[in-house]
Design a protein around this motif. Sequence first.
Motif, PDB file in Angstrom:
ATOM      1  N   ARG A  97      48.043  -6.051   6.464  1.00  0.00           N
ATOM      2  CA  ARG A  97      47.328  -6.036   7.735  1.00  0.00           C
ATOM      3  C   ARG A  97      48.168  -6.708   8.821  1.00  0.00           C
ATOM      4  O   ARG A  97      49.058  -7.497   8.538  1.00  0.00           O
ATOM      5  CB  ARG A  97      46.019  -6.812   7.611  1.00  0.00           C
ATOM      6  N   GLY A  98      47.823  -6.394  10.063  1.00  0.00           N
ATOM      7  CA  GLY A  98      48.447  -7.098  11.167  1.00  0.00           C
ATOM      8  C   GLY A  98      48.110  -8.585  11.131  1.00  0.00           C
ATOM      9  O   GLY A  98      47.076  -8.993  10.593  1.00  0.00           O
ATOM     10  N   ASN A  99      48.979  -9.386  11.697  1.00  0.00           N
ATOM     11  CA  ASN A  99      48.767 -10.830  11.719  1.00  0.00           C
ATOM     12  C   ASN A  99      47.605 -11.197  12.644  1.00  0.00           C
ATOM     13  O   ASN A  99      47.428 -10.607  13.706  1.00  0.00           O
ATOM     14  CB  ASN A  99      50.052 -11.523  12.187  1.00  0.00           C
ATOM     15  N   ARG A 100      46.844 -12.188  12.222  1.00  0.00           N
ATOM     16  CA  ARG A 100      45.690 -12.635  13.006  1.00  0.00           C
ATOM     17  C   ARG A 100      46.072 -12.922  14.460  1.00  0.00           C
ATOM     18  O   ARG A 100      45.361 -12.543  15.400  1.00  0.00           O
ATOM     19  CB  ARG A 100      45.103 -13.905  12.372  1.00  0.00           C
ATOM     20  N   ARG A 101      47.219 -13.564  14.659  1.00  0.00           N
ATOM     21  CA  ARG A 101      47.600 -13.953  16.006  1.00  0.00           C
ATOM     22  C   ARG A 101      47.871 -12.741  16.891  1.00  0.00           C
ATOM     23  O   ARG A 101      47.605 -12.778  18.098  1.00  0.00           O
ATOM     24  CB  ARG A 101      48.836 -14.858  15.969  1.00  0.00           C
ATOM     25  N   ASN A 102      48.406 -11.659  16.309  1.00  0.00           N
ATOM     26  CA  ASN A 102      48.625 -10.441  17.092  1.00  0.00           C
ATOM     27  C   ASN A 102      47.332  -9.975  17.751  1.00  0.00           C
ATOM     28  O   ASN A 102      47.287  -9.687  18.954  1.00  0.00           O
ATOM     29  CB  ASN A 102      49.177  -9.316  16.225  1.00  0.00           C
ATOM     30  N   PHE A 103      46.293  -9.887  16.954  1.00  0.00           N
ATOM     31  CA  PHE A 103      45.009  -9.412  17.473  1.00  0.00           C
ATOM     32  C   PHE A 103      44.424 -10.383  18.494  1.00  0.00           C
ATOM     33  O   PHE A 103      43.915  -9.968  19.543  1.00  0.00           O
ATOM     34  CB  PHE A 103      44.036  -9.185  16.313  1.00  0.00           C
ATOM     35  N   ASP A 104      44.499 -11.668  18.185  1.00  0.00           N
ATOM     36  CA  ASP A 104      43.949 -12.656  19.115  1.00  0.00           C
ATOM     37  C   ASP A 104      44.725 -12.680  20.428  1.00  0.00           C
ATOM     38  O   ASP A 104      44.139 -12.890  21.504  1.00  0.00           O
ATOM     39  CB  ASP A 104      43.944 -14.039  18.470  1.00  0.00           C
ATOM     40  N   ASP A 105      46.027 -12.457  20.369  1.00  0.00           N
ATOM     41  CA  ASP A 105      46.822 -12.387  21.598  1.00  0.00           C
ATOM     42  C   ASP A 105      46.406 -11.183  22.442  1.00  0.00           C
ATOM     43  O   ASP A 105      46.316 -11.262  23.666  1.00  0.00           O
ATOM     44  CB  ASP A 105      48.316 -12.299  21.273  1.00  0.00           C
ATOM     45  N   TRP A 129      39.388  -6.591  20.511  1.00  0.00           N
ATOM     46  CA  TRP A 129      40.583  -6.518  19.676  1.00  0.00           C
ATOM     47  C   TRP A 129      40.967  -7.855  19.031  1.00  0.00           C
ATOM     48  O   TRP A 129      42.047  -7.964  18.458  1.00  0.00           O
ATOM     49  CB  TRP A 129      41.770  -5.986  20.486  1.00  0.00           C
ATOM     50  N   SER A 130      40.122  -8.852  19.086  1.00  0.00           N
ATOM     51  CA  SER A 130      40.425 -10.101  18.396  1.00  0.00           C
ATOM     52  C   SER A 130      40.362  -9.880  16.892  1.00  0.00           C
ATOM     53  O   SER A 130      39.801  -8.883  16.417  1.00  0.00           O
ATOM     54  CB  SER A 130      39.426 -11.194  18.788  1.00  0.00           C
ATOM     55  N   TYR A 131      40.936 -10.820  16.132  1.00  0.00           N
ATOM     56  CA  TYR A 131      40.922 -10.693  14.678  1.00  0.00           C
ATOM     57  C   TYR A 131      39.497 -10.618  14.150  1.00  0.00           C
ATOM     58  O   TYR A 131      39.193  -9.791  13.278  1.00  0.00           O
ATOM     59  CB  TYR A 131      41.656 -11.869  14.041  1.00  0.00           C
ATOM     60  N   GLU A 132      38.615 -11.445  14.671  1.00  0.00           N
ATOM     61  CA  GLU A 132      37.230 -11.427  14.206  1.00  0.00           C
ATOM     62  C   GLU A 132      36.540 -10.117  14.555  1.00  0.00           C
ATOM     63  O   GLU A 132      35.645  -9.663  13.832  1.00  0.00           O
ATOM     64  CB  GLU A 132      36.455 -12.617  14.808  1.00  0.00           C
ATOM     65  N   ASP A 133      36.962  -9.481  15.650  1.00  0.00           N
ATOM     66  CA  ASP A 133      36.384  -8.193  16.028  1.00  0.00           C
ATOM     67  C   ASP A 133      36.800  -7.076  15.076  1.00  0.00           C
ATOM     68  O   ASP A 133      35.995  -6.199  14.741  1.00  0.00           O
ATOM     69  CB  ASP A 133      36.815  -7.819  17.454  1.00  0.00           C
ATOM     70  N   VAL A 134      38.074  -7.073  14.658  1.00  0.00           N
ATOM     71  CA  VAL A 134      38.572  -5.968  13.830  1.00  0.00           C
ATOM     72  C   VAL A 134      38.378  -6.212  12.335  1.00  0.00           C
ATOM     73  O   VAL A 134      38.444  -5.263  11.540  1.00  0.00           O
ATOM     74  CB  VAL A 134      40.073  -5.691  14.117  1.00  0.00           C
ATOM     75  N   LEU A 135      38.132  -7.458  11.940  1.00  0.00           N
ATOM     76  CA  LEU A 135      37.995  -7.769  10.516  1.00  0.00           C
ATOM     77  C   LEU A 135      36.920  -6.937   9.818  1.00  0.00           C
ATOM     78  O   LEU A 135      37.155  -6.451   8.696  1.00  0.00           O
ATOM     79  CB  LEU A 135      37.722  -9.259  10.321  1.00  0.00           C
ATOM     80  N   PRO A 136      35.757  -6.715  10.405  1.00  0.00           N
ATOM     81  CA  PRO A 136      34.760  -5.881   9.722  1.00  0.00           C
ATOM     82  C   PRO A 136      35.270  -4.476   9.414  1.00  0.00           C
ATOM     83  O   PRO A 136      34.925  -3.897   8.375  1.00  0.00           O
ATOM     84  CB  PRO A 136      33.592  -5.847  10.717  1.00  0.00           C
TER      85      PRO A 136
END
Length: 212
Positions: free
Chosen positions: A99-107, A116-123
């Motif tokens: 998976r993409g790195n958590r920080r990528n999504f949060d950035d 597009w945050s990590y918590e948004d895409v995790l589901p």
Amino acid sequence: MASDYIVIGSGSAGAIIARRLADTGATVTLFEAGRTDRSRLVRKPGMIGPMHSVPQLKKLIDWGHYTVEQKHALGRTVPQTHGKVVGGSSSVNGMVFVRGNRRNFDDWAGEGNTGWSYEDVLPSFKKFESFEDGANQFRGDSGPIKVIRARDLTPASESFMQALTETAGVAHNPDYNGAEQDGVSILQQSNNNGLRYSTSVGYLDDRPKTLT
């Protein structure tokens, strides 16, 4: 009989869209310009090497795209793999599941990309996978794509991972797609029973299973 929907291209996105539409009860026609993925060339993991290194084989399952000349690569053009087959690039990739790195999504979210945050895409990550260890805060176990750890590592690979931990101080990570990505870990694969598990297998799973 006319279809409710026509989906052009059965790559990773097309296969998923077709299945989602079909699950609503709609009739769907899915078109693909490439070959069937029901061949040993595509489904056998050990064929990934010759698939991309033998030109006669590569042209059967890849569109043959290249980048423009790369200034910082001595002007070379670089192959851009693009699967010309049912399942698209998920049928011709290396099956390494990362998976993409958590920080990528949060950035991205921090730059104003809402949703597009990590918590948004995790589901969504959890929804599409069936991880062999089962479900937890970060992983799913009931999705259409099977995910396992690599099997039968060589003694050299085992020794290398041990040396990284004991000598270089790199921590062992039991699941780099879980809470933390850093560390040394056995790679995970979209693989099941020794065969590639592409989006075409996971989402178009009502087709005949015979390989040619």
